[in-house]
Design a protein around this motif. Structure first.
Motif, PDB file in Angstrom:
ATOM      1  N   LYS A  61      -1.251   2.707  -7.402  1.00  0.00           N
ATOM      2  CA  LYS A  61      -0.223   2.592  -6.360  1.00  0.00           C
ATOM      3  C   LYS A  61      -0.611   1.521  -5.347  1.00  0.00           C
ATOM      4  CE  LYS A  61       1.140   7.481  -6.424  1.00  0.00           C
ATOM      5  NZ  LYS A  61       1.182   8.712  -5.604  1.00  0.00           N
TER       6      LYS A  61
ATOM      7  N   ILE B  55       1.485   3.766   1.561  1.00  0.00           N
ATOM      8  CA  ILE B  55       1.719   4.589   0.375  1.00  0.00           C
ATOM      9  C   ILE B  55       2.053   6.026   0.782  1.00  0.00           C
ATOM     10  CG2 ILE B  55       0.571   5.640  -1.632  1.00  0.00           C
ATOM     11  CD1 ILE B  55      -0.939   2.992  -1.978  1.00  0.00           C
TER      12      ILE B  55
ATOM     13  N   ILE C  89       7.415   3.258  -5.258  1.00  0.00           N
ATOM     14  CA  ILE C  89       6.069   3.710  -5.631  1.00  0.00           C
ATOM     15  C   ILE C  89       5.869   5.183  -5.298  1.00  0.00           C
ATOM     16  CG2 ILE C  89       3.616   3.427  -5.047  1.00  0.00           C
ATOM     17  CD1 ILE C  89       4.213   0.409  -4.800  1.00  0.00           C
TER      18      ILE C  89
END
Length: 400
Positions: A271, A343, A259
């Motif tokens: 995401k 993330i 990602i």
């Protein structure tokens, strides 16, 4: 130039030793050893110079971090640059998750860009001279007391880090508006309640700590013979889970890497959605059910043979029947709550590296250096060693 006594004391401090180690080394060389009184006197002389040098180097690191923030345009509405920092704390002894009563602790704040120490704080609960006078019910002799903490050891880290945030503008002319740290909720609460700046400080959870906690909770499930539904869980199911923990962790790492690289241009919400889905689907994938696997995450969705597919469905169905699969999904769901931090793919390894240098200088946390000034001096030597590249260690100016 240091004389031979000063050099050997500084060498002992820099290698995690003390007078006992000096006596043992010189004993093998058949050389005379200094007295305890002389060792303490020289250590105090060195400590003063080390303290001044450490904070001079910390100020230089702040200048570099501020310059980088200005170059990148990270300047707030009040014309004060803002930066991201990494923070962590350590105690003078191992707790082993049982004894949370360390006499001393150190906290450090490190700049994300330079990876150098910007603030160092030390808390001490004990002074041997004060304790000795108290036992004798006498007034302590005139001395430099380094006891500066009377609260619980568990509160040292949050107090030190808050102090560093509060002094950031005065020391370096910057604001620490983003903090990368482990899952210590006390630090987050302290910053949220006290609010060192007008702007709230955002917290990014360390990726490594989130994944380690994930594995720890899964490993705890392997020791439980019953599920949350109070149903028995077979030994076979518990063994399969134990052997699959590394795969479950690797699956999350693979999803994060994909990602952050292949989906880097996607919006944050997309995401977040993809990562949450991959984390929650991880147990299904590892135990053989690939119905919900994305093509980038798993190629078995189309290439799996019928026998393997039936086997996967069998284990998922059997774990669901015992309630163990729901327990695993609950642990995975706890990780998804921090998907936004995952993330960003950041960690607090820089602070952990500093803590490892401190651990070396205090004898692996197995020698008590907390009675006087020695622990603080070793933490400051660690800051100098951490900030200054190898081979460029500055010369000490000894002041008596």
């Amino acid at each position: 130039m240091l004389n031979v006594n000063q050099a050997i004391v500084l060498g002992a401090i820099s290698t995690g030793g003390g007078l006992a180690q000096i006596e043992e080394q010189l004993g093998f060389c058949d050389l005379p050893v200094m007295s305890s009184h002389l060792y303490q006197k020289i250590q105090n002389e060195l400590a003063h110079s080390i303290h001044e040098l450490a904070w001079e180097i910390i100020e230089q690191a702040g200048v570099q971090e501020r310059r980088i923030a200005i170059e990148k345009g990270h300047i707030g509405k009040d014309s004060i640059p803002y930066i991201t920092v990494i923070a962590d704390g350590a105690w003078s002894k191992h707790s082993y998750k049982v004894n949370y009563d360390a006499a001393s602790g150190v906290g450090v704040i490190i700049g994300q860009e330079t990876k150098k120490v910007l603030f160092l704080g030390i808390r001490n609960k004990y002074c041997c001279l004060c304790a000795r006078a108290e036992n004798k019910e006498e007034q302590p002799i005139a001395h430099m007391c380094f006891k500066n903490w009377s609260g619980p050891s568990t509160g040292m880290e949050s107090n030190i880090i808050f102090e560093g945030f509060k002094q950031s503008i005065e020391m370096h002319g910057v604001k620490y508006l983003c903090l990368v740290g482990d899952g210590d909720s006390s630090v987050t609460k302290k910053l949220a309640d006290a609010r060192p700046y007008d702007t709230p400080v955002s917290k990014i959870e360390c990726r490594n700590h989130l994944l380690r906690n994930y594995c720890t909770r899964l490993r705890a499930l392997t020791q439980k013979k019953t599920s949350s539904k109070n149903l028995p869980v077979s030994v076979k199911q518990r063994n399969i889970l134990m052997n699959s923990i590394k795969r479950l962790r690797s699956g999350i790492i693979g999803a994060i890497n994909y990602i952050t690289t292949e989906k880097s241009e996607e919006c944050h919400a997309e995401k977040f959605r993809l990562l949450k889905k991959d984390i929650y689907n991880g147990p299904y994938h590892v135990f053989g059910n690939h119905e919900k696997c994305e093509t980038y995450f798993c190629s078995k969705m189309t290439n799996i043979d019928q026998d393997e597919q039936k086997k996967g469905y069998h284990w998922v169905a059997e774990m669901k029947a015992s309630g163990r699969f729901q327990d695993i999904l609950y642990v995975a769901e706890r990780v998804t709550r921090n998907a936004e931090s995952l993330i960003l793919n950041m960690d607090n390894n820089a602070a952990e590296c500093y803590n490892s240098v401190v651990a070396k200088l205090v004898g692996g946390k197995r020698i008590n250096y907390t009675a006087r000034r020695s622990y603080a001096t070793r933490c400051e030597v660690a800051a100098i060693s951490y900030n200054v590249p190898a081979g460029e260690f500055p010369r000490l100016s000894i002041k008596k």
